[in-house]
Motif scaffolding. Structure first.
Motif, PDB file in Angstrom:
ATOM      1  N   VAL A 391      -5.130  58.834  29.436  1.00 16.68           N
ATOM      2  CA  VAL A 391      -5.319  59.567  28.187  1.00 16.68           C
ATOM      3  C   VAL A 391      -6.772  60.030  28.052  1.00 16.68           C
ATOM      4  CG1 VAL A 391      -5.213  59.427  25.668  1.00 16.68           C
ATOM      5  CG2 VAL A 391      -3.427  58.373  27.057  1.00 16.68           C
ATOM      6  N   SER A 392      -7.706  59.147  28.369  1.00 15.87           N
ATOM      7  CA  SER A 392      -9.132  59.504  28.280  1.00 15.87           C
ATOM      8  C   SER A 392      -9.454  60.714  29.139  1.00 15.87           C
ATOM      9  CB  SER A 392     -10.000  58.322  28.715  1.00 15.87           C
ATOM     10  OG  SER A 392      -9.857  57.242  27.831  1.00 15.87           O
ATOM     11  N   ARG A 393      -8.913  60.720  30.350  1.00 16.45           N
ATOM     12  CA  ARG A 393      -9.185  61.840  31.252  1.00 16.45           C
ATOM     13  C   ARG A 393      -8.598  63.138  30.701  1.00 16.45           C
ATOM     14  NH1 ARG A 393      -7.410  62.432  37.639  1.00 16.45           N
ATOM     15  NH2 ARG A 393      -8.245  64.528  37.930  1.00 16.45           N
ATOM     16  N   MET A 394      -7.364  63.081  30.189  1.00 11.67           N
ATOM     17  CA  MET A 394      -6.744  64.293  29.651  1.00 11.67           C
ATOM     18  C   MET A 394      -7.527  64.848  28.468  1.00 11.67           C
ATOM     19  SD  MET A 394      -2.587  63.913  29.896  1.00 11.67           S
ATOM     20  CE  MET A 394      -2.459  62.251  29.245  1.00 11.67           C
ATOM     21  N   LEU A 395      -8.050  63.953  27.624  1.00 16.43           N
ATOM     22  CA  LEU A 395      -8.796  64.418  26.459  1.00 16.43           C
ATOM     23  C   LEU A 395     -10.181  64.938  26.836  1.00 16.43           C
ATOM     24  CD1 LEU A 395      -7.731  61.733  23.851  1.00 16.43           C
ATOM     25  CD2 LEU A 395      -6.978  64.109  23.997  1.00 16.43           C
ATOM     26  N   GLN A 396     -10.776  64.354  27.862  1.00 17.08           N
ATOM     27  CA  GLN A 396     -12.035  64.913  28.366  1.00 17.08           C
ATOM     28  C   GLN A 396     -11.817  66.320  28.911  1.00 17.08           C
ATOM     29  OE1 GLN A 396     -13.307  61.985  31.210  1.00 17.08           O
ATOM     30  NE2 GLN A 396     -13.820  60.474  29.648  1.00 17.08           N
ATOM     31  N   GLU A 397     -10.723  66.491  29.650  1.00 21.01           N
ATOM     32  CA  GLU A 397     -10.403  67.824  30.182  1.00 21.01           C
ATOM     33  C   GLU A 397     -10.068  68.792  29.052  1.00 21.01           C
ATOM     34  OE1 GLU A 397      -7.228  66.843  32.807  1.00 21.01           O
ATOM     35  OE2 GLU A 397      -8.552  66.294  34.481  1.00 21.01           O
ATOM     36  N   PHE A 398      -9.415  68.288  28.011  1.00 14.64           N
ATOM     37  CA  PHE A 398      -9.125  69.131  26.851  1.00 14.64           C
ATOM     38  C   PHE A 398     -10.424  69.619  26.213  1.00 14.64           C
ATOM     39  CE2 PHE A 398      -8.766  69.584  22.253  1.00 14.64           C
ATOM     40  CZ  PHE A 398      -7.776  70.545  22.154  1.00 14.64           C
ATOM     41  N   GLY A 399     -11.384  68.701  26.005  1.00 10.66           N
ATOM     42  CA  GLY A 399     -12.655  69.087  25.396  1.00 10.66           C
ATOM     43  C   GLY A 399     -13.381  70.136  26.212  1.00 10.66           C
ATOM     44  N   ALA A 400     -13.376  69.980  27.539  1.00  9.28           N
ATOM     45  CA  ALA A 400     -14.044  70.960  28.401  1.00  9.28           C
ATOM     46  C   ALA A 400     -13.365  72.320  28.300  1.00  9.28           C
ATOM     47  CB  ALA A 400     -14.034  70.469  29.851  1.00  9.28           C
ATOM     48  N   ALA A 401     -12.028  72.321  28.281  1.00  4.22           N
ATOM     49  CA  ALA A 401     -11.292  73.589  28.178  1.00  4.22           C
ATOM     50  C   ALA A 401     -11.505  74.228  26.809  1.00  4.22           C
ATOM     51  CB  ALA A 401      -9.803  73.335  28.420  1.00  4.22           C
ATOM     52  N   LEU A 402     -11.576  73.417  25.756  1.00  2.00           N
ATOM     53  CA  LEU A 402     -11.806  73.947  24.409  1.00  2.00           C
ATOM     54  C   LEU A 402     -13.179  74.609  24.322  1.00  2.00           C
ATOM     55  CD1 LEU A 402     -10.931  74.189  21.429  1.00  2.00           C
ATOM     56  CD2 LEU A 402     -11.959  71.929  21.049  1.00  2.00           C
ATOM     57  N   ARG A 403     -14.191  73.963  24.870  1.00  2.00           N
ATOM     58  CA  ARG A 403     -15.535  74.547  24.832  1.00  2.00           C
ATOM     59  C   ARG A 403     -15.606  75.841  25.636  1.00  2.00           C
ATOM     60  NH1 ARG A 403     -16.657  69.000  24.788  1.00  2.00           N
ATOM     61  NH2 ARG A 403     -16.685  68.882  27.065  1.00  2.00           N
ATOM     62  N   ALA A 404     -14.850  75.901  26.728  1.00  2.00           N
ATOM     63  CA  ALA A 404     -14.832  77.129  27.530  1.00  2.00           C
ATOM     64  C   ALA A 404     -14.062  78.239  26.825  1.00  2.00           C
ATOM     65  CB  ALA A 404     -14.195  76.848  28.890  1.00  2.00           C
ATOM     66  N   THR A 405     -13.039  77.878  26.052  1.00  2.00           N
ATOM     67  CA  THR A 405     -12.203  78.868  25.372  1.00  2.00           C
ATOM     68  C   THR A 405     -12.856  79.404  24.102  1.00  2.00           C
ATOM     69  OG1 THR A 405     -10.201  77.772  26.192  1.00  2.00           O
ATOM     70  CG2 THR A 405      -9.934  79.240  24.299  1.00  2.00           C
ATOM     71  N   ALA A 406     -13.497  78.521  23.330  1.00  2.00           N
ATOM     72  CA  ALA A 406     -14.072  78.928  22.041  1.00  2.00           C
ATOM     73  C   ALA A 406     -15.475  78.376  21.881  1.00  2.00           C
ATOM     74  CB  ALA A 406     -13.166  78.453  20.905  1.00  2.00           C
ATOM     75  N   PRO A 407     -16.413  78.787  22.748  1.00  2.00           N
ATOM     76  CA  PRO A 407     -17.769  78.216  22.704  1.00  2.00           C
ATOM     77  C   PRO A 407     -18.454  78.485  21.367  1.00  2.00           C
ATOM     78  CG  PRO A 407     -17.690  80.198  24.085  1.00  2.00           C
ATOM     79  CD  PRO A 407     -16.282  79.860  23.755  1.00  2.00           C
ATOM     80  N   GLY A 408     -19.060  77.444  20.820  1.00  2.00           N
ATOM     81  CA  GLY A 408     -19.819  77.594  19.583  1.00  2.00           C
ATOM     82  C   GLY A 408     -18.991  77.755  18.327  1.00  2.00           C
ATOM     83  N   SER A 409     -17.684  77.601  18.411  1.00  2.00           N
ATOM     84  CA  SER A 409     -16.823  77.811  17.243  1.00  2.00           C
ATOM     85  C   SER A 409     -16.804  76.566  16.360  1.00  2.00           C
ATOM     86  CB  SER A 409     -15.404  78.137  17.692  1.00  2.00           C
ATOM     87  OG  SER A 409     -14.818  76.986  18.281  1.00  2.00           O
ATOM     88  N   PRO A 410     -16.391  76.727  15.093  1.00  2.00           N
ATOM     89  CA  PRO A 410     -16.243  75.557  14.210  1.00  2.00           C
ATOM     90  C   PRO A 410     -15.234  74.534  14.764  1.00  2.00           C
ATOM     91  CG  PRO A 410     -16.215  77.573  12.921  1.00  2.00           C
ATOM     92  CD  PRO A 410     -16.166  77.987  14.364  1.00  2.00           C
ATOM     93  N   THR A 411     -14.234  75.023  15.489  1.00  2.00           N
ATOM     94  CA  THR A 411     -13.236  74.110  16.054  1.00  2.00           C
ATOM     95  C   THR A 411     -13.875  73.178  17.080  1.00  2.00           C
ATOM     96  OG1 THR A 411     -11.572  75.842  15.778  1.00  2.00           O
ATOM     97  CG2 THR A 411     -10.988  73.998  17.194  1.00  2.00           C
ATOM     98  N   VAL A 412     -14.765  73.728  17.910  1.00  2.00           N
ATOM     99  CA  VAL A 412     -15.479  72.900  18.891  1.00  2.00           C
ATOM    100  C   VAL A 412     -16.328  71.863  18.177  1.00  2.00           C
ATOM    101  CG1 VAL A 412     -17.263  72.912  20.674  1.00  2.00           C
ATOM    102  CG2 VAL A 412     -15.467  74.648  20.703  1.00  2.00           C
ATOM    103  N   GLN A 413     -16.979  72.284  17.086  1.00  2.00           N
ATOM    104  CA  GLN A 413     -17.807  71.351  16.327  1.00  2.00           C
ATOM    105  C   GLN A 413     -16.954  70.225  15.741  1.00  2.00           C
ATOM    106  OE1 GLN A 413     -21.048  71.194  16.183  1.00  2.00           O
ATOM    107  NE2 GLN A 413     -21.075  69.451  14.754  1.00  2.00           N
ATOM    108  N   THR A 414     -15.786  70.590  15.230  1.00  2.00           N
ATOM    109  CA  THR A 414     -14.871  69.585  14.679  1.00  2.00           C
ATOM    110  C   THR A 414     -14.465  68.576  15.741  1.00  2.00           C
ATOM    111  OG1 THR A 414     -13.998  71.149  13.050  1.00  2.00           O
ATOM    112  CG2 THR A 414     -12.613  69.239  13.588  1.00  2.00           C
ATOM    113  N   TRP A 415     -14.142  69.090  16.932  1.00  2.00           N
ATOM    114  CA  TRP A 415     -13.730  68.213  18.037  1.00  2.00           C
ATOM    115  C   TRP A 415     -14.880  67.294  18.464  1.00  2.00           C
ATOM    116  CZ3 TRP A 415      -9.839  65.989  20.158  1.00  2.00           C
ATOM    117  CH2 TRP A 415      -9.923  65.452  21.447  1.00  2.00           C
ATOM    118  N   THR A 416     -16.076  67.851  18.540  1.00  2.00           N
ATOM    119  CA  THR A 416     -17.243  67.065  18.942  1.00  2.00           C
ATOM    120  C   THR A 416     -17.501  65.927  17.965  1.00  2.00           C
ATOM    121  OG1 THR A 416     -18.231  69.011  19.993  1.00  2.00           O
ATOM    122  CG2 THR A 416     -19.703  67.168  19.489  1.00  2.00           C
TER     123      THR A 416
END
Length: 426
Positions: A391-416
């Motif tokens: 699960v940890s690995r999948m969520l790390q990969e999710f975070g990386a993909a989210l940052r690549a898809t929507a860099p600097g967005s409020p959604t990325v900030q929420t996830w961080t």
């Protein structure tokens, strides 16, 4: 004292479509397999359990319940008899107490193996086997709650050693010896699965080799199937689809798959997941239909091992389809199977729910639904997100993909910010 209705048993029967007669038939079959004597349960027996007139069945009946349901007797609402206490009764058992209970069980089995007889060699019997089988049910339950933990792996290894120690502790019939080897193989296969789930693949291979040898000594088709099917999953996670198909084919070619469609269905479902890794879309679709058809043919109340009853159902079939369709990049179909899986999951399948939720988040993100994907990923409990390797690995990969898809967005900030709270509580 007025009897208290066993609402947990009633709820389990309703969930699994059991009438009083069908449950009695299933228990009679399990009882005969355990004891060699026909079971005598009927509608009246079931009414006594549901009404609370019988709150704690005898050991053989409880084991039959565990084999049929995949759950310990206490999870089905049965209440152990309590001696009149000289001190206040303890509070309801929590997970830490259960873990201590399991360790005490290991010690009891090991002590029994080491104890010298007072008049000649000690006689090893099915009571010793049943004690081990009860511990196996607890290992399975712990795995479904936590998954992939080294503590589960170590407990399973210790119990496998205890089963083997019993082989040398005294005299026994061939039936008992075969059952001891089967128990040792079952524990080793659970250690193997915990290592796979924790992505400790080198350890998993070592457990697999031990389990395979013990299974051959036991002659038990069901445990052979489990081990070779796990081997297919191991190689799939290692990115070796050819080896995965070869191992899974060993499981699928065992005659137990011709005798019981549920085994055939599981073999096909895991083959489908391997087709996903191999990028074989046509085979994937065809194999899902075959796995579903085999499951539909299976008799609901047939006797099956505790490990199979505990996890393989419609939810697991959809979970494996979810994994397969994610692998081939068909994210819309993966999303469909994710929702089907989550809707069908049994409440105690905490690890499976965390995995399916993480995969659903990936499927949504790949379709451009960044906010829905992030909200979904945030539903994964903190303990699974930080302590379960897969699960940890999948969520790390999710975070990386989210940052690549929507860099600097409020959604990325929420996830961080959300993941920071996970780390703070880890």
């Amino acid at each position: 004292m007025t009897a208290t209705r066993n609402t947990a048993l009633e709820a389990w029967m309703k969930e699994h479509g059991h009438t009083g007669r069908s449950l009695a038939r299933a228990l009679n079959t399990a009882f005969e397999r355990l004891t060699g004597k026909p079971g005598k349960f009927d509608d009246r027996s079931v009414r006594d359990w549901k009404s609370g007139r019988v709150q704690w069945p005898n050991a053989a009946t409880r084991k039959a319940f565990e084999d049929v349901s995949g759950l310990p007797a206490t999870a089905l609402g049965f209440v152990p008899r309590v001696r009149t206490p000289s001190t206040p009764a303890p509070p309801q058992e929590d997970p830490d107490v259960k873990r201590r209970s399991l360790v005490e069980g290991i010690a009891a089995v090991a002590a029994a193996a080491a104890a010298p007889g007072t008049a000649g060699p000690r006689r090893i019997g099915m009571t010793d086997v049943e004690r081990l089988q009860g511990e196996f049910a607890r290992v399975i339950a712990s795995d479904h709650r936590h998954g992939g933990q080294r503590t589960i792996e170590r407990r399973a290894v210790a119990l496998a050693d205890a089963a083997l120690n019993l082989q040398n502790a005294g005299s026994a019939t061939q039936r008992v010896r075969n059952n001891l080897y089967a128990a040792a193989a079952a524990f080793r296969s659970s250690a193997m699965w915990a290592a796979i789930d924790g992505r400790r693949f080198g350890d998993a291979i070592a457990h697999m080799r031990e389990a395979q040898a013990l299974a051959e000594l036991s002659g038990d088709q069901a445990i052979k199937f489990r081990i070779w099917s796990h081997a297919g999953t191991l190689y799939r996670h290692m990115g070796r689809p050819a080896d995965a198909l070869a191992a899974n084919d060993v499981a699928r070619n065992l005659h137990i798959t011709r005798r019981d469609p549920m085994f055939a269905s599981l073999g096909l479902a895991r083959q489908m997941a391997i087709h996903g890794v191999a990028q074989d879309r046509n085979a994937l679709r065809r194999t899902f239909d075959q796995a579903q058809a085999a499951m539909d043919r299976a008799v609901p109340d047939a006797y099956r091992p505790v490990w199979l009853n505990a996890f393989y159902d419609q939810a697991e079939l959809h979970s494996l389809a979810l994994s397969a369709y994610l692998s081939v990049g068909d994210h819309a179909t993966a999303e469909y199977h994710a929702y089907q899986c989550l809707a069908a999951l049994r409440p105690y399948m905490r690890r499976s729910r965390a995995i399916a939720t993480s995969r659903l988040a990936h499927a949504l993100l790949a379709q451009g639904e960044t906010e829905a994907a992030t909200a979904t990923a945030m539903q994964v409990p903190a303990d699974a997100a930080t302590q379960h390797a897969r699960v940890s690995r999948m969520l790390q990969e999710f975070g990386a993909a989210l940052r690549a898809t929507a860099p600097g967005s409020p959604t990325v900030q929420t996830w961080t910010e959300h993941t920071a709270t996970w780390r703070a509580t880890a």
